[in-house]
Design an enzyme around this catalytic site. Sequence first.
Site, PDB file in Angstrom:
ATOM      1  N   SER A   1      -1.954  51.790   1.720  1.00 46.31           N
ATOM      2  CA  SER A   1      -2.645  50.565   1.355  1.00 46.31           C
ATOM      3  C   SER A   1      -1.780  49.891   0.308  1.00 46.31           C
ATOM      4  O   SER A   1      -1.471  50.489  -0.723  1.00 46.31           O
ATOM      5  CB  SER A   1      -4.030  50.887   0.791  1.00 46.31           C
ATOM      6  OG  SER A   1      -4.619  49.711   0.298  1.00 46.31           O
TER       7      SER A   1
ATOM      8  N   ARG B   1       0.833  -1.200   0.000  1.00 43.95           N
ATOM      9  CA  ARG B   1       0.000   0.000   0.000  1.00 43.95           C
ATOM     10  C   ARG B   1       0.869   1.252   0.000  1.00 43.95           C
ATOM     11  O   ARG B   1       1.774   1.377   0.815  1.00 43.95           O
ATOM     12  CB  ARG B   1      -0.886   0.022   1.250  1.00 43.95           C
ATOM     13  CG  ARG B   1      -1.471  -1.318   1.598  1.00 43.95           C
ATOM     14  CD  ARG B   1      -2.161  -1.318   2.958  1.00 43.95           C
ATOM     15  NE  ARG B   1      -3.321  -0.451   3.013  1.00 43.95           N
ATOM     16  CZ  ARG B   1      -4.020  -0.235   4.126  1.00 43.95           C
ATOM     17  NH1 ARG B   1      -3.645  -0.775   5.280  1.00 43.95           N
ATOM     18  NH2 ARG B   1      -5.066   0.559   4.097  1.00 43.95           N
TER      19      ARG B   1
ATOM     20  N   GLY C   1      -3.645  10.290  -6.549  1.00 45.95           N
ATOM     21  CA  GLY C   1      -2.882  10.087  -7.781  1.00 45.95           C
ATOM     22  C   GLY C   1      -1.900   8.930  -7.714  1.00 45.95           C
ATOM     23  O   GLY C   1      -1.289   8.559  -8.712  1.00 45.95           O
TER      24      GLY C   1
ATOM     25  N   MET D   1      -0.134   5.065  -6.689  1.00 47.68           N
ATOM     26  CA  MET D   1      -0.385   3.682  -7.073  1.00 47.68           C
ATOM     27  C   MET D   1      -1.518   3.091  -6.242  1.00 47.68           C
ATOM     28  O   MET D   1      -1.636   3.347  -5.055  1.00 47.68           O
ATOM     29  CB  MET D   1       0.866   2.841  -6.842  1.00 47.68           C
ATOM     30  CG  MET D   1       0.708   1.450  -7.403  1.00 47.68           C
ATOM     31  SD  MET D   1       1.898   0.270  -6.730  1.00 47.68           S
ATOM     32  CE  MET D   1       1.056  -0.246  -5.248  1.00 47.68           C
TER      33      MET D   1
ATOM     34  N   TYR E   1      -5.190  45.852   8.532  1.00 43.48           N
ATOM     35  CA  TYR E   1      -6.355  45.195   7.939  1.00 43.48           C
ATOM     36  C   TYR E   1      -5.994  44.576   6.589  1.00 43.48           C
ATOM     37  O   TYR E   1      -4.973  44.903   5.984  1.00 43.48           O
ATOM     38  CB  TYR E   1      -7.529  46.176   7.764  1.00 43.48           C
ATOM     39  CG  TYR E   1      -7.292  47.246   6.721  1.00 43.48           C
ATOM     40  CD1 TYR E   1      -7.586  47.002   5.370  1.00 43.48           C
ATOM     41  CD2 TYR E   1      -6.789  48.491   7.068  1.00 43.48           C
ATOM     42  CE1 TYR E   1      -7.359  47.971   4.402  1.00 43.48           C
ATOM     43  CE2 TYR E   1      -6.560  49.468   6.111  1.00 43.48           C
ATOM     44  CZ  TYR E   1      -6.842  49.199   4.782  1.00 43.48           C
ATOM     45  OH  TYR E   1      -6.619  50.142   3.819  1.00 43.48           O
TER      46      TYR E   1
ATOM     47  N   ARG F   1      -7.782   7.896   9.490  1.00 47.09           N
ATOM     48  CA  ARG F   1      -7.200   9.216   9.235  1.00 47.09           C
ATOM     49  C   ARG F   1      -8.276  10.257   9.533  1.00 47.09           C
ATOM     50  O   ARG F   1      -9.459   9.924   9.595  1.00 47.09           O
ATOM     51  CB  ARG F   1      -6.742   9.336   7.776  1.00 47.09           C
ATOM     52  CG  ARG F   1      -7.878   9.163   6.797  1.00 47.09           C
ATOM     53  CD  ARG F   1      -7.413   9.199   5.359  1.00 47.09           C
ATOM     54  NE  ARG F   1      -8.423   8.576   4.509  1.00 47.09           N
ATOM     55  CZ  ARG F   1      -8.216   8.164   3.273  1.00 47.09           C
ATOM     56  NH1 ARG F   1      -7.041   8.302   2.720  1.00 47.09           N
ATOM     57  NH2 ARG F   1      -9.179   7.621   2.587  1.00 47.09           N
TER      58      ARG F   1
ATOM     59  N   HIS G   1     -14.671   7.176  -6.042  1.00 46.37           N
ATOM     60  CA  HIS G   1     -13.657   8.177  -6.375  1.00 46.37           C
ATOM     61  C   HIS G   1     -14.299   9.542  -6.619  1.00 46.37           C
ATOM     62  O   HIS G   1     -13.884  10.552  -6.061  1.00 46.37           O
ATOM     63  CB  HIS G   1     -12.891   7.722  -7.619  1.00 46.37           C
ATOM     64  CG  HIS G   1     -11.847   8.709  -8.064  1.00 46.37           C
ATOM     65  ND1 HIS G   1     -12.108   9.667  -9.020  1.00 46.37           N
ATOM     66  CD2 HIS G   1     -10.574   8.891  -7.658  1.00 46.37           C
ATOM     67  CE1 HIS G   1     -11.015  10.397  -9.187  1.00 46.37           C
ATOM     68  NE2 HIS G   1     -10.066   9.943  -8.378  1.00 46.37           N
TER      69      HIS G   1
HETATM   70  P1  ADP Z   1      -6.321   3.563  -0.576  1.00 44.86           P
HETATM   71  O1  ADP Z   1      -5.283   4.493  -0.089  1.00 44.86           O
HETATM   72  O2  ADP Z   1      -6.657   3.695  -1.991  1.00 44.86           O
HETATM   73  O3  ADP Z   1      -7.508   3.547   0.348  1.00 44.86           O
HETATM   74  P2  ADP Z   1      -5.429   1.216   0.774  1.00 44.86           P
HETATM   75  O4  ADP Z   1      -3.996   0.910   0.879  1.00 44.86           O
HETATM   76  O5  ADP Z   1      -6.076   1.777   1.982  1.00 44.86           O
HETATM   77  O6  ADP Z   1      -5.676   2.114  -0.483  1.00 44.86           O
HETATM   78  O7  ADP Z   1      -6.140  -0.121   0.383  1.00 44.86           O
HETATM   79  C1  ADP Z   1      -7.457  -0.150  -0.088  1.00 44.86           C
HETATM   80  C2  ADP Z   1      -8.212  -1.260   0.548  1.00 44.86           C
HETATM   81  O8  ADP Z   1      -7.545  -2.477   0.382  1.00 44.86           O
HETATM   82  C3  ADP Z   1      -8.357  -1.142   2.052  1.00 44.86           C
HETATM   83  O9  ADP Z   1      -9.406  -0.320   2.418  1.00 44.86           O
HETATM   84  C4  ADP Z   1      -8.654  -2.549   2.436  1.00 44.86           C
HETATM   85  O10 ADP Z   1     -10.008  -2.830   2.275  1.00 44.86           O
HETATM   86  C5  ADP Z   1      -7.836  -3.327   1.461  1.00 44.86           C
HETATM   87  N1  ADP Z   1      -6.609  -3.747   2.126  1.00 44.86           N
HETATM   88  C6  ADP Z   1      -5.427  -3.108   2.184  1.00 44.86           C
HETATM   89  N2  ADP Z   1      -4.555  -3.815   2.924  1.00 44.86           N
HETATM   90  C7  ADP Z   1      -5.197  -4.920   3.335  1.00 44.86           C
HETATM   91  C8  ADP Z   1      -4.834  -6.042   4.143  1.00 44.86           C
HETATM   92  N3  ADP Z   1      -3.623  -6.137   4.685  1.00 44.86           N
HETATM   93  N4  ADP Z   1      -5.768  -6.979   4.359  1.00 44.86           N
HETATM   94  C9  ADP Z   1      -6.988  -6.860   3.807  1.00 44.86           C
HETATM   95  N5  ADP Z   1      -7.392  -5.853   3.053  1.00 44.86           N
HETATM   96  C10 ADP Z   1      -6.510  -4.880   2.816  1.00 44.86           C
HETATM   97 MG    MG Z   2      -7.402   3.322   2.195  1.00 43.11          MG
END
Ligand code: ADP
Ligand code: MG
Length: 895
Positions: A784, A103, A112, A114, A871, A359, A475
């Site tokens: 000003s 991830r 934007g 991966m 101001y 987050r 999205h």
């Molecule tokens: P994005 O930033 O696009 O949300 P993520 O990295 O959060 O991408 O991954 C998207 C989704 O992939 C997560 O919400 C989750 O559902 C699934 N996912 C990611 N990592 C795992 C994991 N270790 N086990 C199961 N599902 C996962």
């Molecule tokens: Mg996510």
Amino acid sequence: MSADVMAEMKWVYTFGGGDSEGEAGMRELLGGKGANLAEMAKLGLPVPPGFTITTEVCNAFYANNRNYPETLTAQVEAALAALEAKVEKSFGDATNPLLVSVRSGARASMPGMMDTVLNLGLNDETAEGLAQLSGDRRFAYDSYRRFIQMYSDVVLGLDHAVFEDILETFKDENDYSLDTDLTAEDWEVIVKEFKEAAARELGRDFPSDPREQLWGAIGAVFSSWMNDRANTYRRLHDIPESWGTAVNVQAMVFGNMGETSATGVAFTRDPSTGDTGYYGEFLVNAQGEDVVAGIRTPQCLTEDMRERMGDPAPSMEQAMPESFAELSRVFDQLERHYRDMQDIEFTVERGRLWMLQTRNGKRTAKAALKIAVDMAEEGLITEEEAVMRVDPAQLDQLLHPTLDPDAPRDVLTSGLPASPGAACGIAVFDADEAESRASHGEKVILVRVETSPEDIHGMHAAEGIVTARGGMTSHAAVVARGMGRPCVSGAGSIKIDYAAKTFTVAGRTVKDGDILTVDGSTGQVLLGAAKMIQPELTGDFATLMGWADKSRRMKVRTNAETPADAKTAVEFGAEGIGLCRTEHMFFEADRIAAVREMILSDSQDGRVTALDKILPMQRDDFAEIFRIMGERPCTIRLLDPPLHEFLPHTAEDVADVAAATGLPAAELLARAADLSESNPMLGHRGCRLGITYPEIYEMQARAIFEAQVIVEKETGVRPVAEVMIPLVATAAELAILKARVAGVASAVAEETGKTPVYLIGTMIELPRAALRAGDIAKDAEFFSFGTNDLTQTTYGLSRDDAGKFLGDYIEAGIFEKDPFVSLDRDGVGDLVQIAAERGRATRDSLKLGICGEHGGDPASIHFCEESGLDYVSCSPYRVPIARLAAAQARLAAKS
Ligand code: ADP
Ligand code: MG
Ligand code: MG
């Protein structure tokens, strides 16, 4: 970084399974996702363990010709071994395989980048092992085909349509309608076909070695940091390239292990309205990407939400009560811990809850206000923190119109209310076209089946967005809310034909260029332009603005010259006028003839005669504004543009003026030619006109002072005028003009028996004026900063021409931002500070303000606070933004 330092660096941080090396405060190093995964694990929440490769690796990778630091491999291997020990599985093991997700995770969430790769580590052997271990072949091969599909798309860059076609054909041939209809054997067949297709496209076998897969995915994340999508996103959101992205490698948990498994996303409060109550969606027997991609329609998280949406499918609260109860506890804990609304991703594997992300949630302006005010009232945050929580730029969304509920609507269809507010424009079916038509001044509504990160520039250019597919967390929905664009998503009944540039719905066809109205608050898509109403400025908005006003030091004024603008600004809380341009008043149809007569006459007497006709009109203008502004100070700038701007340009206009003035057209043209300049911006304008044609400024001064007296006699309120002399370069110019204006004031006082309340000052908009501010302040009672012209003259850059190459400058990194939008602190800012200092050294009481475009830009407002200005002044609609930004700047300066 030196080789020694590189060798000592810690590139990898582990999390989960009892402990974490990172924490929430380390988001710069670990990215938002990695830092929060570490933090959640530290809080004792169920987080699948894993490790984070830091953003420093990303930077080192690019600094070193796309090569990793030497010690990275060993550190990743060590973290992988630790992960294997924690979950008691082995990566690549045929009987007990560890699968991971890879991830990306930058400091700020970045669409934007991966896409995530799930189920990494599968090949023919480990898939068989997974089938044995789980006792569920269908699950194992469903995971395997997902992996091949995602990895091929995301890492290998193969066309995903190839795989979709294979799956669709297979389903057709077997009379299946849903993915869930496929059996274990079916998926095995699909896997085989997928691998063959991938090999065909690649010209080599699909990688079966898990380590090769892992490094492939890691490399893809780092490479995606510099792809076009990411670059565009960074540019739009002011994210520096130097931040880099982190990579998270995490043990998989499975939401696709049958009916007791699920995956979902949720917000701890409603991100559209800010209402309390959880808000989210989930899918049974699915993996994360199914929710986001909008392939299946998700179900509601809570019963409350299900009832409101009238959704027949059971909610998670109903279908999985125990997991839901646990999830609710986690939501509350996270919200208390982070002291903010959370956006959460989770998975349930065979009844067991796992947290995959948290987050601070993106939200609409309306929700941001409500959440900030509610949280302050709940005692979770202070009033000052609440003020800091709302992004001033985002307030813009609230200050714009919504659809009039009582006006007739021609509803084409309804979808999901994905991002609130209303917008109207022509239907456009392509992001590039949306961008180009918007750049030609057309208002467009972008209509897409669904959106992807490739469409971001078009979404940005559009007034509103409609998609046929996708849920509230698709999205389109997420991006539109972030950008403040009204959006209707999942308007499933529309059928879009991209080739024909049309969509049809309920037997009606809408063509490219037809006018649509989008109501993102109700989810309606209307044909034609529907009536809008102005926003309500009460409730949470008023509460928060009240708190902001308590915190702020600088006053906020407005740039206004029409009564309508002045009224709007006062409603928005303007405390005065910072710039009233008088030339706009000259263009009014009923007076342009007299103005031209004045300009065209070649004697002072002729000009005075014409000016006598203009005087009463100008006096009425000012009186009207003083009535609206009451005792709030009004800075009125005397005539600024070069005179030829008022002359007729077309042959037709010339003939009209000739007829009206009785002058021959030839003479008119000759006079116009006389006045024309090769560089009007630096020509005969501003106070230079006042020097050569004293009667013009005298007329204007008289109009101002007489208007003050009239309004005072009429209302008893004493208007406050600040007479501003533009484009001063020398103390002498100001001294001469000040004496004349003051002379008019005395004359008016004598004639009327009332002394107008006034100051005389100047606009600082030339570098020389800034440098000689000490001298100029002998006569100026206020400065000003006219930062539009000051930016032009400091850079020697014409704003009207810069547009053609500014883009290149920003791309090349020469300008970080357009200096006409956000004040250049280093150069222009330096001049502002020099002028402020030197001016105040001469005159303690010197009043300082800013009236350029920058007065409404939050970053520039921070600069004004730091520079001790009294101001800022901005356009009426930006007044609340400036009030909030000024409060934030003050609070930031104090802390
Ligand atoms: P994005 O930033 O696009 O949300 P993520 O990295 O959060 O991408 O991954 C998207 C989704 O992939 C997560 O919400 C989750 O559902 C699934 N996912 C990611 N990592 C795992 C994991 N270790 N086990 C199961 N599902 C996962
Ligand atoms: Mg996510
Ligand atoms: Mg100017």
